[in-house]
Design a protein around this motif. Structure first.
Motif, PDB file in Angstrom:
ATOM      1  N   LEU A  93       0.714  -1.150  -0.037  1.00  0.00           N
ATOM      2  CA  LEU A  93       0.011  -0.102   0.026  1.00  0.00           C
ATOM      3  C   LEU A  93       0.781   1.182   0.108  1.00  0.00           C
ATOM      4  N   GLU A  94       1.906   1.459   0.894  1.00  0.00           N
ATOM      5  CA  GLU A  94       2.797   2.522   0.772  1.00  0.00           C
ATOM      6  C   GLU A  94       3.354   2.646  -0.414  1.00  0.00           C
ATOM      7  N   ASP A  95       3.876   1.839  -0.928  1.00  0.00           N
ATOM      8  CA  ASP A  95       4.835   1.835  -2.292  1.00  0.00           C
ATOM      9  C   ASP A  95       3.617   2.045  -3.421  1.00  0.00           C
ATOM     10  N   LEU A 157      -7.531   0.134   4.818  1.00  0.00           N
ATOM     11  CA  LEU A 157      -7.718   1.492   5.460  1.00  0.00           C
ATOM     12  C   LEU A 157      -8.907   1.596   6.154  1.00  0.00           C
ATOM     13  N   ASP A 158      -9.023   2.449   7.429  1.00  0.00           N
ATOM     14  CA  ASP A 158      -9.990   2.624   7.999  1.00  0.00           C
ATOM     15  C   ASP A 158     -10.594   4.231   7.443  1.00  0.00           C
ATOM     16  N   VAL A 159     -11.409   4.546   6.792  1.00  0.00           N
ATOM     17  CA  VAL A 159     -11.765   5.790   6.163  1.00  0.00           C
ATOM     18  C   VAL A 159     -13.113   5.872   6.384  1.00  0.00           C
ATOM     19  N   PHE A 169      -5.273  13.464   2.266  1.00  0.00           N
ATOM     20  CA  PHE A 169      -3.925  13.005   1.478  1.00  0.00           C
ATOM     21  C   PHE A 169      -3.317  14.031   0.713  1.00  0.00           C
ATOM     22  N   ILE A 170      -4.038  14.822  -0.332  1.00  0.00           N
ATOM     23  CA  ILE A 170      -3.517  15.661  -1.243  1.00  0.00           C
ATOM     24  C   ILE A 170      -2.977  16.745  -0.249  1.00  0.00           C
ATOM     25  N   ARG A 201       3.279   8.557   4.213  1.00  0.00           N
ATOM     26  CA  ARG A 201       3.548   7.694   5.669  1.00  0.00           C
ATOM     27  C   ARG A 201       2.652   8.323   6.664  1.00  0.00           C
ATOM     28  N   THR A 202       2.775   9.514   6.860  1.00  0.00           N
ATOM     29  CA  THR A 202       1.687  10.283   7.779  1.00  0.00           C
ATOM     30  C   THR A 202       0.439   9.907   7.567  1.00  0.00           C
ATOM     31  N   PHE A 203      -0.105   9.846   6.310  1.00  0.00           N
ATOM     32  CA  PHE A 203      -1.485   9.341   6.177  1.00  0.00           C
ATOM     33  C   PHE A 203      -1.660   8.089   6.268  1.00  0.00           C
ATOM     34  N   LEU A 204      -0.765   7.314   5.950  1.00  0.00           N
ATOM     35  CA  LEU A 204      -0.967   5.881   6.679  1.00  0.00           C
ATOM     36  C   LEU A 204      -1.108   5.548   8.052  1.00  0.00           C
ATOM     37  N   ARG A 205      -0.094   6.485   8.884  1.00  0.00           N
ATOM     38  CA  ARG A 205      -0.310   6.446  10.156  1.00  0.00           C
ATOM     39  C   ARG A 205      -1.700   6.740  10.888  1.00  0.00           C
ATOM     40  N   ALA A 206      -2.520   7.576  10.133  1.00  0.00           N
ATOM     41  CA  ALA A 206      -3.785   7.705  10.514  1.00  0.00           C
ATOM     42  C   ALA A 206      -4.711   7.033  10.213  1.00  0.00           C
TER      43      ALA A 206
END
Length: 210
Positions: A93-95, A157-159, A169-170, A201-206
């Motif tokens: 996902l990160e990549d 993801l949990d969105v 994200f943007i 990475r910050t987005f994924l941490r959230a």
């Protein structure tokens, strides 16, 4: 006698020729100094044809901006289809998000089409329907929100609010680069990529599921 299909293709070709001519003239001479006569001559059509297709010069300018915007929306959709697919796994996902972001930052934000759109919107805003007008509107954000929602359905993801997640994200990726450097064009500025990676990475941490 030409068939209906031939007429339709011919009309599309004339419309494209008028848009290309108007785009070149608005960029070179500006809206005020570009005449419909000159656009018609460059497009190799009659002045009457320009009016029949677009009505007036302001509508022609809007059509030029809309045409560029739609080509950029198409590029965003193509990039989404290439990078954020239903085959994306948690480990990838990160990549995948970084690849998507960097493709947008080079292929779109670094493109001549995007530069042209920005220039026309900036210099001719007084002749467009509203300040900062762009036919792209919220479409890229909404397309990204749909992909994030699909990742949520897949358990990646949990969105709770996909559109809010897309906006964030943007903001965390391209928004940071725009605020700091005035551009998110990764093709010309090597400082963009590290910000994009950290933003992902910050987005994924959230939002990454635990």
């Amino acid at each position: 006698m030409p068939t209906t299909k031939t007429l339709r293709e011919g009309s599309a070709q004339k419309r494209a020729a008028i848009l290309a001519a108007a785009r070149d003239m608005f960029l070179a001479d500006g809206f005020d100094r570009s005449s419909v006569d000159a656009v018609a001559a460059r497009a190799k059509v009659s002045k009457r044809t320009v009016y029949d297709y677009f009505g007036d010069k302001r509508t022609l300018l809007k059509a030029v901006v809309d045409d560029i915007g739609q080509s950029l929306v198409t590029a965003v959709r193509r990039t989404l289809d290439d990078t954020l697919t239903d085959r994306t796994q948690a480990a990838d996902l990160e990549d995948a998000l970084v690849t998507f972001s960097m493709r947008i930052a080079t292929d779109m934000l670094g493109s001549a089409e995007y530069a042209t759109l920005q220039r026309l919107v900036r210099t001719e805003s007084g002749h467009l329907p509203r300040r900062g007008y762009s036919s792209m509107a919220d479409t890229p954000d909404e397309e990204l929100a749909e992909r994030l929602a699909a990742f949520a359905e897949a358990g990646l993801l949990d969105v709770p609010d996909p559109r809010l997640a897309a906006d964030q994200f943007i903001a965390l990726t391209f928004g940071v680069a725009l605020d700091r450097f005035g551009s998110a064009n990764a093709a010309e500025d090597t400082r963009v990529q590290p910000l994009v990676v950290e933003g992902v990475r910050t987005f994924l941490r959230a939002y990454r599921t635990t």
